[in-house]
Design a protein around this motif. Structure first.
Motif, PDB file in Angstrom:
ATOM      1  N   THR A 205     -57.821  78.126 -85.352  1.00  0.00           N
ATOM      2  CA  THR A 205     -57.591  78.989 -84.189  1.00  0.00           C
ATOM      3  C   THR A 205     -56.106  79.039 -83.846  1.00  0.00           C
ATOM      4  OG1 THR A 205     -59.768  78.634 -83.209  1.00  0.00           O
ATOM      5  CG2 THR A 205     -58.005  79.249 -81.711  1.00  0.00           C
TER       6      THR A 205
ATOM      7  N   SER B 106     -47.999  78.820 -77.759  1.00  0.00           N
ATOM      8  CA  SER B 106     -48.596  78.197 -78.943  1.00  0.00           C
ATOM      9  C   SER B 106     -48.234  76.720 -79.039  1.00  0.00           C
ATOM     10  CB  SER B 106     -48.153  78.928 -80.212  1.00  0.00           C
ATOM     11  OG  SER B 106     -46.773  78.770 -80.426  1.00  0.00           O
TER      12      SER B 106
ATOM     13  N   LEU C  11     -57.395  85.310 -78.656  1.00  0.00           N
ATOM     14  CA  LEU C  11     -56.327  84.723 -77.844  1.00  0.00           C
ATOM     15  C   LEU C  11     -55.005  85.463 -78.032  1.00  0.00           C
ATOM     16  CD1 LEU C  11     -57.023  80.901 -78.327  1.00  0.00           C
ATOM     17  CD2 LEU C  11     -57.568  82.320 -76.344  1.00  0.00           C
TER      18      LEU C  11
ATOM     19  N   PRO D 102     -46.630  84.570 -75.169  1.00  0.00           N
ATOM     20  CA  PRO D 102     -47.706  84.019 -76.009  1.00  0.00           C
ATOM     21  C   PRO D 102     -47.195  83.167 -77.166  1.00  0.00           C
ATOM     22  CG  PRO D 102     -48.104  86.339 -75.533  1.00  0.00           C
ATOM     23  CD  PRO D 102     -46.709  86.043 -75.085  1.00  0.00           C
TER      24      PRO D 102
ATOM     25  N   TYR E  95     -53.952  82.238 -84.275  1.00  0.00           N
ATOM     26  CA  TYR E  95     -53.388  82.739 -83.024  1.00  0.00           C
ATOM     27  C   TYR E  95     -51.913  83.074 -83.244  1.00  0.00           C
ATOM     28  CZ  TYR E  95     -51.181  82.307 -78.398  1.00  0.00           C
ATOM     29  OH  TYR E  95     -50.418  82.515 -77.273  1.00  0.00           O
TER      30      TYR E  95
ATOM     31  N   LEU F 253     -50.960  74.751 -77.444  1.00  0.00           N
ATOM     32  CA  LEU F 253     -52.144  74.689 -78.294  1.00  0.00           C
ATOM     33  C   LEU F 253     -51.966  73.688 -79.432  1.00  0.00           C
ATOM     34  CD1 LEU F 253     -52.992  78.504 -78.547  1.00  0.00           C
ATOM     35  CD2 LEU F 253     -54.090  76.791 -77.107  1.00  0.00           C
TER      36      LEU F 253
ATOM     37  N   GLY G 266     -55.602  89.198 -77.121  1.00  0.00           N
ATOM     38  CA  GLY G 266     -55.931  89.212 -75.695  1.00  0.00           C
ATOM     39  C   GLY G 266     -54.717  88.936 -74.831  1.00  0.00           C
ATOM     40  N   GLY G 267     -53.883  87.982 -75.282  1.00  0.00           N
ATOM     41  CA  GLY G 267     -52.664  87.694 -74.528  1.00  0.00           C
ATOM     42  C   GLY G 267     -51.727  88.883 -74.502  1.00  0.00           C
TER      43      GLY G 267
ATOM     44  N   VAL H 147     -61.310  83.809 -82.977  1.00  0.00           N
ATOM     45  CA  VAL H 147     -60.826  83.166 -81.753  1.00  0.00           C
ATOM     46  C   VAL H 147     -59.319  83.339 -81.627  1.00  0.00           C
ATOM     47  CG1 VAL H 147     -60.582  80.989 -80.497  1.00  0.00           C
ATOM     48  CG2 VAL H 147     -62.708  81.489 -81.695  1.00  0.00           C
ATOM     49  N   GLY H 148     -58.610  83.122 -82.747  1.00  0.00           N
ATOM     50  CA  GLY H 148     -57.165  83.339 -82.725  1.00  0.00           C
ATOM     51  C   GLY H 148     -56.811  84.782 -82.432  1.00  0.00           C
TER      52      GLY H 148
END
Length: 447
Positions: A35, A208, A179, A204, A39, A211, A182-183, A175-176
């Motif tokens: 992810t 990272s 995120l 964003p 991302y 994360l 989406g960001g 998922v990445g």
């Protein structure tokens, strides 16, 4: 290798007493690790379509700027097989866990640096040069990440559920994408165009780093996989695992790369190039297209594990072939919708395009991983998976931009997708289906 044997001994001691806990941790570590990797990678993809042409190549025309931006995008893909070879060597010598910690750190630091990189207006030609170097680091890191994340779950878990367990690493892609995209969607909607283009897109990338810290905590708590631990204790590790994988399993490497064509190439067209085509050519808003990609990624969160579980029951190749054929069948309708469809049809086309992708991407982890013996699996699977990046994923937006410029019609890109689907169908037919084979046994790979 003494430290590696000690780690292996601890793994074998814990195999029965801690297996349920370690399986959960391995699945979570694989999912969260990929992810984070994806991302960061998708942030770059989105920025390459929307931000980088005018920030790093401001003197170029719109067409030339897009080509230059997507060229830096392709550099990351070209670096992936290099990363697969570098980290494949260590993954098959010192273990999956230690190697994955290094790939995670490299990817996160490179992405954070992209977030603070000045544009060409500030530091001139150095800006695109440093951007390319950071993209190379990203590509090398992700080249070593995938196979290790897949093997963590596959080699710890129930061998009757290898398809499902391997798919946890694959879930990291949607998922990445959720995120990262989406960001970007949220920021583009909240900020003015000038604010988003000047500093909003950087946030964003900087996030990272947070994360990465989370991912490190999880990965440090897992043990080496039992399959690799057994290889270490029996002293069966190879001194040249990547060279041995190429020498003895070159056919599986090439087929693994080929079966990815209809999964990878259309995916990057449908999630990255679509931003250029729909926004620049037809003047739809960035937010509309990003929302459609976001919904498509959310759909894949459910479809990837479902198709992977189904592959454990009916076989990987059967599910994969259906997905590849659907990719070819839907190519012309997809681009027809983008060209003349309006809001509703474009939205539906973007979302529906992810269904055949999930049918392939879910079972793909196990299908490729099962094709190599344990002592060569990290390097062999990584090379096969990442080699497709050079010929399918990386050049896709670049070739799509060129095809549209030269032909004036998006249907030339659709034909390109159909060719990719044909390559995949052939490779899937030729590769062995080891869905129910004992992949701990060397006899499984005898010719």
């Amino acid at each position: 290798m003494v430290q590696g044997r000690n780690e292996a001994d601890r793994t074998l001691d814990a195999q029965h007493t801690q297996q349920p806990t370690q399986v959960r941790r391995a699945a979570l570590a694989g999912a969260i690790g990929t992810t984070i990797e994806w991302y960061d990678f998708f942030l770059y993809n989105t920025a390459a379509a929307l931000i980088f042409p005018h920030l790093f190549f401001p003197a170029s025309s719109s067409y030339a700027g897009a080509m230059q931006s997507f060229a830096t995008y392709a550099v990351g893909f070209a670096a992936r097989p290099v990363g697969a070879a570098i980290f494949g060597r260590w993954g098959d010598r010192i273990g999956r866990k230690a190697t994955l910690i290094v790939t995670l750190l490299a990817m996160g630091i490179a992405s954070g640096l992209v977030g603070v990189l000045p544009g060409a207006a500030t530091i001139g030609i150095a800006a695109p040069i440093v951007l390319v170097l950071l993209r190379l680091i990203q590509g090398i890191a992700i080249g070593g990440e995938w196979s290790g994340s897949v093997l963590l779950a596959m080699e710890w878990g129930d061998q009757r559920k290898r398809g499902l367990l391997g798919s946890f690493a694959q879930i990291g892609v949607p998922v990445g994408l959720v995120l990262g995209t989406g960001g970007m969607t949220l920021l583009s909607a909240m900020l003015s165009s000038d604010a988003f283009n000047s500093w909003g897109w950087r946030l964003p990338f900087l996030a990272s780093l947070i994360l990465v810290a989370v991912g490190l905590v999880i990965r440090l708590r897992i043990l080496e996989t039992p399959m690799f631990a057994k290889v270490v204790t029996e002293r069966r590790t190879s001194s040249r695992p990547v060279a041995d994988a190429i020498r003895h399993h070159w056919r599986e490497i090439l087929l693994s790369a080929g079966l990815r064509f209809s999964e990878q190439m259309p995916f990057y067209l449908y999630t990255s190039y679509v931003l250029v085509y729909v926004v620049a050519r037809h003047h739809y808003s960035k937010t509309f297209v990003l929302n459609a990609v976001l919904i498509a990624a959310l759909l894949e969160l459910f479809l990837i594990p479902w198709f992977s579980h189904l592959s454990d029951r009916v076989g990987r190749k059967r599910i994969y072939l259906v997905g590849a054929v659907l990719t070819g069948v839907l190519a012309f309708p997809y681009f027809a919708a983008l060209k003349d469809g309006g809001y509703v049809l474009i939205f539906v086309a973007i979302v529906v395009s992810m269904i055949p992708h999930a049918m392939q991407y879910g079972p793909q982890a196990a299908l490729i991983g099962e094709s190599f013996p344990t002592h060569l699996r990290y390097g062999g699977a990584g090379l096969g998976y990442q080699l497709a990046s050079v010929f399918a994923g990386g050049p896709a937006p670049l070739l799509a931009t060129w095809l549209l410029q030269e032909t004036g019609t998006p249907f030339s890109i659709a034909a390109y997708v159909v060719v990719a689907a044909a390559v995949t169908v052939l490779c899937v037919v030729l590769i062995a289906d080891r869905s129910r084979a004992d992949i701990t046994a060397e006899a499984t790979y005898a010719r």
